[in-house]
Design a protein around this motif. Structure first.
Motif, PDB file in Angstrom:
ATOM      1  N   TRP A  75      -1.095  44.304  48.758  1.00 33.52           N
ATOM      2  CA  TRP A  75      -0.786  45.018  47.513  1.00 33.52           C
ATOM      3  C   TRP A  75      -0.507  44.030  46.383  1.00 33.52           C
ATOM      4  CZ3 TRP A  75       4.519  47.643  46.390  1.00 33.52           C
ATOM      5  CH2 TRP A  75       4.461  48.337  45.166  1.00 33.52           C
ATOM      6  N   ALA A  76       0.282  42.996  46.671  1.00 34.71           N
ATOM      7  CA  ALA A  76       0.649  42.012  45.646  1.00 34.71           C
ATOM      8  C   ALA A  76      -0.565  41.252  45.124  1.00 34.71           C
ATOM      9  CB  ALA A  76       1.674  41.031  46.209  1.00 34.71           C
ATOM     10  N   LEU A  77      -1.594  41.098  45.970  1.00 30.90           N
ATOM     11  CA  LEU A  77      -2.782  40.336  45.583  1.00 30.90           C
ATOM     12  C   LEU A  77      -3.917  41.235  45.110  1.00 30.90           C
ATOM     13  CD1 LEU A  77      -2.776  37.581  48.363  1.00 30.90           C
ATOM     14  CD2 LEU A  77      -1.997  37.403  45.997  1.00 30.90           C
ATOM     15  N   GLY A  78      -3.565  42.450  44.692  1.00 30.76           N
ATOM     16  CA  GLY A  78      -4.554  43.326  44.075  1.00 30.76           C
ATOM     17  C   GLY A  78      -5.147  44.377  44.977  1.00 30.76           C
ATOM     18  N   GLY A  79      -4.657  44.485  46.200  1.00 31.18           N
ATOM     19  CA  GLY A  79      -5.164  45.489  47.113  1.00 31.18           C
ATOM     20  C   GLY A  79      -4.534  46.844  46.875  1.00 31.18           C
ATOM     21  N   PRO A  80      -4.836  47.803  47.728  1.00 28.34           N
ATOM     22  CA  PRO A  80      -4.289  49.148  47.553  1.00 28.34           C
ATOM     23  C   PRO A  80      -2.781  49.193  47.730  1.00 28.34           C
ATOM     24  CG  PRO A  80      -5.406  48.953  49.674  1.00 28.34           C
ATOM     25  CD  PRO A  80      -5.724  47.707  48.903  1.00 28.34           C
ATOM     26  N   ARG A  81      -2.151  50.061  46.968  1.00 29.97           N
ATOM     27  CA  ARG A  81      -0.711  50.249  47.076  1.00 29.97           C
ATOM     28  C   ARG A  81      -0.386  50.987  48.370  1.00 29.97           C
ATOM     29  NH1 ARG A  81       2.957  53.433  42.548  1.00 29.97           N
ATOM     30  NH2 ARG A  81       4.976  53.260  43.637  1.00 29.97           N
ATOM     31  N   PRO A  82       0.665  50.573  49.095  1.00 25.91           N
ATOM     32  CA  PRO A  82       1.034  51.302  50.318  1.00 25.91           C
ATOM     33  C   PRO A  82       1.281  52.774  50.037  1.00 25.91           C
ATOM     34  CG  PRO A  82       2.235  49.227  50.175  1.00 25.91           C
ATOM     35  CD  PRO A  82       1.541  49.415  48.854  1.00 25.91           C
ATOM     36  N   THR A  83       0.776  53.616  50.901  1.00 28.55           N
ATOM     37  CA  THR A  83       0.968  55.055  50.739  1.00 28.55           C
ATOM     38  C   THR A  83       2.397  55.444  51.089  1.00 28.55           C
ATOM     39  OG1 THR A  83       0.320  55.503  53.032  1.00 28.55           O
ATOM     40  CG2 THR A  83      -1.446  55.422  51.376  1.00 28.55           C
ATOM     41  N   ALA A  84       2.738  56.692  50.799  1.00 28.04           N
ATOM     42  CA  ALA A  84       4.074  57.182  51.135  1.00 28.04           C
ATOM     43  C   ALA A  84       4.302  57.123  52.644  1.00 28.04           C
ATOM     44  CB  ALA A  84       4.247  58.607  50.622  1.00 28.04           C
ATOM     45  N   ARG A  85       3.255  57.410  53.424  1.00 36.58           N
ATOM     46  CA  ARG A  85       3.362  57.334  54.889  1.00 36.58           C
ATOM     47  C   ARG A  85       3.653  55.910  55.325  1.00 36.58           C
ATOM     48  NH1 ARG A  85      -0.178  55.711  58.804  1.00 36.58           N
ATOM     49  NH2 ARG A  85       0.035  56.659  60.895  1.00 36.58           N
ATOM     50  N   THR A  86       2.913  54.946  54.739  1.00 37.96           N
ATOM     51  CA  THR A  86       3.114  53.541  55.086  1.00 37.96           C
ATOM     52  C   THR A  86       4.524  53.092  54.730  1.00 37.96           C
ATOM     53  OG1 THR A  86       0.763  53.038  54.780  1.00 37.96           O
ATOM     54  CG2 THR A  86       2.308  51.197  54.660  1.00 37.96           C
ATOM     55  N   ALA A 139       7.194  54.933  54.491  1.00 41.80           N
ATOM     56  CA  ALA A 139       8.151  55.553  55.409  1.00 41.80           C
ATOM     57  C   ALA A 139       8.176  54.822  56.746  1.00 41.80           C
ATOM     58  CB  ALA A 139       7.796  57.025  55.614  1.00 41.80           C
ATOM     59  N   LEU A 140       7.003  54.423  57.231  1.00 42.32           N
ATOM     60  CA  LEU A 140       6.943  53.701  58.498  1.00 42.32           C
ATOM     61  C   LEU A 140       7.562  52.314  58.369  1.00 42.32           C
ATOM     62  CD1 LEU A 140       3.374  54.712  59.737  1.00 42.32           C
ATOM     63  CD2 LEU A 140       5.571  55.435  60.679  1.00 42.32           C
ATOM     64  N   MET A 141       7.375  51.670  57.219  1.00 46.23           N
ATOM     65  CA  MET A 141       8.030  50.380  56.984  1.00 46.23           C
ATOM     66  C   MET A 141       9.543  50.528  57.062  1.00 46.23           C
ATOM     67  SD  MET A 141       5.852  48.769  53.816  1.00 46.23           S
ATOM     68  CE  MET A 141       4.154  48.263  53.976  1.00 46.23           C
ATOM     69  N   GLY A 142      10.058  51.593  56.426  1.00 47.32           N
ATOM     70  CA  GLY A 142      11.497  51.847  56.487  1.00 47.32           C
ATOM     71  C   GLY A 142      11.959  52.099  57.915  1.00 47.32           C
ATOM     72  N   ILE A 152      12.019  51.797  68.450  1.00 47.49           N
ATOM     73  CA  ILE A 152      11.731  52.274  67.088  1.00 47.49           C
ATOM     74  C   ILE A 152      10.759  51.326  66.393  1.00 47.49           C
ATOM     75  CG2 ILE A 152      12.740  52.694  64.808  1.00 47.49           C
ATOM     76  CD1 ILE A 152      15.309  53.576  66.233  1.00 47.49           C
ATOM     77  N   VAL A 153      10.999  50.022  66.538  1.00 46.86           N
ATOM     78  CA  VAL A 153      10.119  49.036  65.903  1.00 46.86           C
ATOM     79  C   VAL A 153       8.698  49.151  66.430  1.00 46.86           C
ATOM     80  CG1 VAL A 153       9.628  46.567  65.692  1.00 46.86           C
ATOM     81  CG2 VAL A 153      11.960  47.387  65.386  1.00 46.86           C
ATOM     82  N   VAL A 154       8.541  49.188  67.749  1.00 43.53           N
ATOM     83  CA  VAL A 154       7.204  49.237  68.343  1.00 43.53           C
ATOM     84  C   VAL A 154       6.496  50.539  67.962  1.00 43.53           C
ATOM     85  CG1 VAL A 154       5.924  49.324  70.513  1.00 43.53           C
ATOM     86  CG2 VAL A 154       7.799  47.707  70.248  1.00 43.53           C
ATOM     87  N   ILE A 181       5.340  50.228  64.381  1.00 43.54           N
ATOM     88  CA  ILE A 181       4.213  49.303  64.249  1.00 43.54           C
ATOM     89  C   ILE A 181       2.924  49.944  64.744  1.00 43.54           C
ATOM     90  CG2 ILE A 181       3.239  47.140  65.105  1.00 43.54           C
ATOM     91  CD1 ILE A 181       6.087  46.004  65.073  1.00 43.54           C
ATOM     92  N   VAL A 182       2.995  50.652  65.868  1.00 43.58           N
ATOM     93  CA  VAL A 182       1.811  51.335  66.399  1.00 43.58           C
ATOM     94  C   VAL A 182       1.283  52.338  65.384  1.00 43.58           C
ATOM     95  CG1 VAL A 182       0.990  52.955  68.145  1.00 43.58           C
ATOM     96  CG2 VAL A 182       2.390  51.008  68.829  1.00 43.58           C
ATOM     97  N   MET A 183       2.179  53.135  64.809  1.00 38.86           N
ATOM     98  CA  MET A 183       1.766  54.138  63.826  1.00 38.86           C
ATOM     99  C   MET A 183       1.247  53.487  62.548  1.00 38.86           C
ATOM    100  SD  MET A 183       4.881  56.882  64.345  1.00 38.86           S
ATOM    101  CE  MET A 183       4.202  58.052  63.146  1.00 38.86           C
ATOM    102  N   LEU A 184       1.861  52.372  62.165  1.00 39.03           N
ATOM    103  CA  LEU A 184       1.453  51.685  60.942  1.00 39.03           C
ATOM    104  C   LEU A 184       0.091  51.031  61.096  1.00 39.03           C
ATOM    105  CD1 LEU A 184       2.266  50.751  58.071  1.00 39.03           C
ATOM    106  CD2 LEU A 184       3.310  48.746  59.117  1.00 39.03           C
TER     107      LEU A 184
END
Length: 321
Positions: free
Chosen positions: A125-136, A138-141, A296-298, A301-304
């Motif tokens: 995202w920082a290098l000009g790619g797509p912005r993380p979606t709301a789903r992404t 939420a999974l990061m959180g 929770i982490v795994v 990550i799988v979903m992400l």
């Protein structure tokens, strides 16, 4: 894409149950590699020695494969500087992760290092790619919440006892490994995607091997080439080379038939396998709260990564922890 860099016709994919079985075995092999590394470090082996043996063995086999396939080692115009950067990043990732494994429980180090999908999404995202979606997002959180439990943040903040320099350094090194690996994946996906996978993998491992030798000869990491004190350490180093080399080569050969965009999340078995093997071999066991956090982490990550695994196919043969 030029004819010389084009991949051959795609082989027939393996049945999904066989592909999943191969990936599960490879995840367990990489997990065993890290546990074996910890055994070797506990016996006095240097971190650089472990990386040198691991990369050297893999380089030898991979070089024979590339020669047998008669692959051209030429890279697309302007790609050499990115290839060199990729090799140095993978070398740094190996050094950081092994150094973390030497200081904290192996499963904890792997769980922290496996947050690289979050960092990759943010870097893209920082290098000009797509912005993380709301789903992404939420999974990061969700992954970060899991890490709070894994690292026992509430307990450590409320405790009067000092965290300890080795624990803090180990966690920081594991996080650095995640950062470096995310950068390596971005380069593979955006700057070296036109390079043939086998050539890219060979050059990456060759750069890792050379850089580790240079670091040892210059004394950049004192004690990095220390030898194990007993036969246990030597056996652990041999096991490390066999497990990593087998996992790397089998994965490298099998990737075209494993349907990676669909099955790559199976590789996230590695932290869980590390937890089990670490308990059996090292008597390292996370407490129930850390195990819950790890789950929770795994899961996160799988979903992400489930819909973001095309870059894994290109990069998984270049490195993996």
């Amino acid at each position: 894409m030029t004819r010389s860099s084009a991949l051959p016709d795609t082989p027939t994919p393996l049945p999904r149950h066989l592909a999943v079985l191969v990936l599960l075995c490879m995840g367990c092999a990489f997990a065993g590699n890290h546990v074996a590394a910890r055994v070797a470090f506990d016996d006095g082996a240097g971190v650089l020695l472990a990386i040198l043996m691991r990369s050297g063995g893999t380089l030898l086999v991979l070089a024979m494969m590339v020669l047998w396939q008669r692959q051209n080692l030429r890279l697309p115009a302007g790609a050499w500087r990115w290839q060199l950067t990729l090799g140095l990043l993978i070398g740094a990732q190996s050094l950081c992760l092994y150094s973390a494994v030497a200081r904290v429980p192996v499963a904890l180090a792997l769980l922290v290092a496996n947050v690289f999908p979050i960092l990759l999404a943010l870097l893209t995202w920082a290098l000009g790619g797509p912005r993380p979606t709301a789903r992404t997002a939420a999974l990061m959180g969700m992954i970060l919440v899991g890490l709070v439990f894994v690292l026992e943040v509430p307990t450590r903040l409320s405790s009067e006892q000092s965290v300890g320099p080795q624990w803090l350094l180990g966690v920081c090194l594991a996080f650095c490994a995640a950062c470096v690996f995310a950068c390596a994946l971005w380069i593979t996906d955006h700057k070296l995607s036109q390079a043939h996978g086998s050539v890219r993998s060979l050059l990456t491992i060759a750069i890792v091997f050379s850089s580790v030798n240079l670091a040892g000869l210059t004394g950049a990491l004192p004690g990095g080439f220390d030898l194990p004190a007993t036969s246990t350490g030597w056996f652990a180093l041999a096991t490390l080379v066999v497990l990593y080399g087998t996992g790397f080569i089998v994965l490298f050969i099998s990737i075209p038939r494993l349907d990676m965009p669909r099955n790559a999340p199976v590789m996230n078995i590695e932290p869980l396998a590390t937890l089990l093997i670490g308990w059996l071999v090292l008597d390292q066991m996370l407490n129930p709260g850390q195990v819950l956090g790890g789950a929770i982490v795994v899961t996160g990550i799988v979903m992400l990564t489930y819909r973001k695994t095309k870059r894994v196919e290109a990069a998984v043969a270049d490195a993996t922890d």
